[in-house]
Design a protein around this motif. Structure first.
Motif, short mmCIF file in Angstrom:
data_model
loop_
_atom_site.label_atom_id
_atom_site.label_comp_id
_atom_site.label_asym_id
_atom_site.label_seq_id
_atom_site.Cartn_x
_atom_site.Cartn_y
_atom_site.Cartn_z
N ASN A 19 0.22 -1.67 -0.29
CA ASN A 19 -0.01 -0.26 0.60
C ASN A 19 0.51 1.14 -0.01
OD1 ASN A 19 -2.47 -1.13 0.46
ND2 ASN A 19 -2.64 -1.32 2.32
N VAL A 20 1.68 1.18 0.79
CA VAL A 20 2.54 1.87 0.81
C VAL A 20 3.47 2.32 -0.54
CG1 VAL A 20 4.65 3.21 1.68
CG2 VAL A 20 2.89 2.43 2.89
N LEU A 21 4.06 1.80 -1.01
CA LEU A 21 4.83 1.67 -2.45
C LEU A 21 3.78 2.19 -3.28
CD1 LEU A 21 7.11 -1.38 -2.15
CD2 LEU A 21 7.54 0.98 -1.94
N VAL A 22 2.81 1.72 -3.79
CA VAL A 22 1.38 2.28 -4.25
C VAL A 22 1.54 3.60 -4.29
CG1 VAL A 22 -0.63 1.53 -5.53
CG2 VAL A 22 0.88 -0.42 -5.01
N LEU A 23 0.77 3.75 -3.57
CA LEU A 23 1.15 4.68 -3.07
C LEU A 23 2.17 6.54 -3.60
CD1 LEU A 23 -1.01 5.03 0.72
CD2 LEU A 23 -1.75 6.32 -1.74
N CYS A 24 3.59 5.70 -2.69
CA CYS A 24 4.90 6.00 -3.44
C CYS A 24 5.16 6.59 -4.71
CB CYS A 24 6.42 5.60 -2.90
SG CYS A 24 5.80 5.78 -1.47
N ILE A 25 4.58 5.24 -5.65
CA ILE A 25 4.48 5.15 -7.26
C ILE A 25 3.15 5.93 -8.02
CG2 ILE A 25 3.75 3.61 -9.13
CD1 ILE A 25 5.27 1.21 -7.30
N PHE A 26 2.62 6.75 -6.93
CA PHE A 26 1.33 7.26 -7.30
C PHE A 26 1.53 8.75 -7.34
CE2 PHE A 26 -2.46 4.54 -6.87
CZ PHE A 26 -2.68 4.74 -8.55
N GLY A 27 2.40 9.23 -6.27
CA GLY A 27 2.86 10.22 -6.17
C GLY A 27 3.93 10.33 -7.49
N PHE A 28 4.75 9.21 -7.73
CA PHE A 28 5.90 9.70 -8.09
C PHE A 28 5.25 10.09 -9.78
CE2 PHE A 28 8.47 7.46 -11.75
CZ PHE A 28 10.26 8.91 -11.53
N LEU A 29 3.92 9.63 -9.91
CA LEU A 29 3.73 9.35 -11.35
C LEU A 29 2.94 10.78 -11.78
CD1 LEU A 29 2.27 8.48 -14.01
CD2 LEU A 29 0.51 7.84 -12.75
N ALA A 30 2.21 11.43 -10.16
CA ALA A 30 2.09 12.76 -10.34
C ALA A 30 3.17 14.03 -10.80
CB ALA A 30 1.12 12.77 -9.37
N PHE A 31 4.25 13.19 -10.06
CA PHE A 31 5.17 13.98 -10.20
C PHE A 31 5.79 14.31 -11.77
CE2 PHE A 31 10.66 14.54 -9.35
CZ PHE A 31 10.14 16.23 -9.41
N MET A 32 6.52 13.22 -11.83
CA MET A 32 6.56 13.41 -13.16
C MET A 32 5.66 14.32 -14.22
SD MET A 32 9.85 11.65 -13.52
CE MET A 32 9.59 11.92 -15.40
N CYS A 33 4.26 13.50 -14.01
CA CYS A 33 3.27 14.48 -15.45
C CYS A 33 3.69 16.07 -15.15
CB CYS A 33 2.00 14.28 -14.73
SG CYS A 33 1.90 11.71 -15.42
N THR A 34 3.55 15.53 -13.86
CA THR A 34 3.66 17.91 -13.24
C THR A 34 5.02 18.76 -14.19
OG1 THR A 34 2.31 17.66 -11.34
CG2 THR A 34 3.75 19.82 -11.86
N ILE A 35 5.67 17.59 -13.87
CA ILE A 35 7.41 17.97 -14.12
C ILE A 35 7.14 18.73 -15.77
CG2 ILE A 35 9.70 17.97 -14.48
CD1 ILE A 35 9.14 18.83 -11.76
N LEU A 36 6.42 17.11 -16.72
CA LEU A 36 6.45 17.15 -18.20
C LEU A 36 5.30 18.28 -18.38
CD1 LEU A 36 6.82 12.91 -18.53
CD2 LEU A 36 8.92 15.38 -18.95
N ALA A 37 3.99 17.97 -17.62
CA ALA A 37 3.24 19.36 -18.42
C ALA A 37 4.05 20.93 -18.09
CB ALA A 37 2.30 19.99 -17.15
N ILE A 38 5.03 21.49 -17.13
CA ILE A 38 5.60 22.99 -16.72
C ILE A 38 6.82 22.66 -17.93
CG2 ILE A 38 7.06 23.47 -15.59
CD1 ILE A 38 6.02 23.04 -13.03
N GLY A 39 7.30 21.80 -18.10
CA GLY A 39 8.42 21.53 -19.40
C GLY A 39 7.38 22.29 -20.40
N ASN A 40 6.95 21.54 -21.41
CA ASN A 40 5.75 21.56 -22.20
C ASN A 40 5.27 23.39 -22.27
OD1 ASN A 40 2.41 21.73 -23.39
ND2 ASN A 40 4.13 20.53 -24.53
N TYR A 41 4.73 24.03 -21.07
CA TYR A 41 4.76 25.30 -20.92
C TYR A 41 5.23 25.90 -21.72
CZ TYR A 41 2.98 29.39 -18.62
OH TYR A 41 2.86 30.67 -18.40
N PHE A 42 6.73 25.79 -21.02
CA PHE A 42 7.96 26.88 -21.61
C PHE A 42 7.53 25.90 -23.02
CE2 PHE A 42 9.03 26.65 -17.10
CZ PHE A 42 8.33 28.14 -16.37
#
Length: 88
Positions: A19-42
């Motif tokens: 459960n903890v690992l899956v939540l961490c992976i979800f957090g990592f997924l949200a973090f990566m998508c946010t970074i990639l979206a910010i890169g797309n914005y710039f």
């Protein structure tokens, strides 16, 4: 009388760890998508106007809207990172 109380759900330590690992992976997924979206914005602000000849934009599409769509696109693309099949 002894058996009418609330029953407890027994979980193993592996189940708690998963459960903890899956939540961490979800957090990592949200973090990566946010970074990639910010890169797309710039990228849209700096280089995107040069590609309107090849990919014409409709009126009202700006860099923020493109970054929003890119975020959800990466969520769909990268959802295979989350090991949901381990719970089945």
């Amino acid at each position: 009388m002894q058996n009418c109380g609330k029953s407890t759900f027994k979980r193993t330590s592996i189940d708690r760890l998963m459960n903890v690992l899956v939540l961490c992976i979800f957090g990592f997924l949200a973090f990566m998508c946010t970074i990639l979206a910010i890169g797309n914005y710039f990228w849209e602000l700096n280089e995107g106007s040069q590609f309107t000849v090849f990919l014409p934009r409709q009126d009202g599409n700006n860099a923020g809207f493109s970054a929003f769509l890119t975020f959800w696109s990466y969520v769909i693309i990268l959802n295979t990172v989350v090991p949901i099949s381990l719970y089945v």
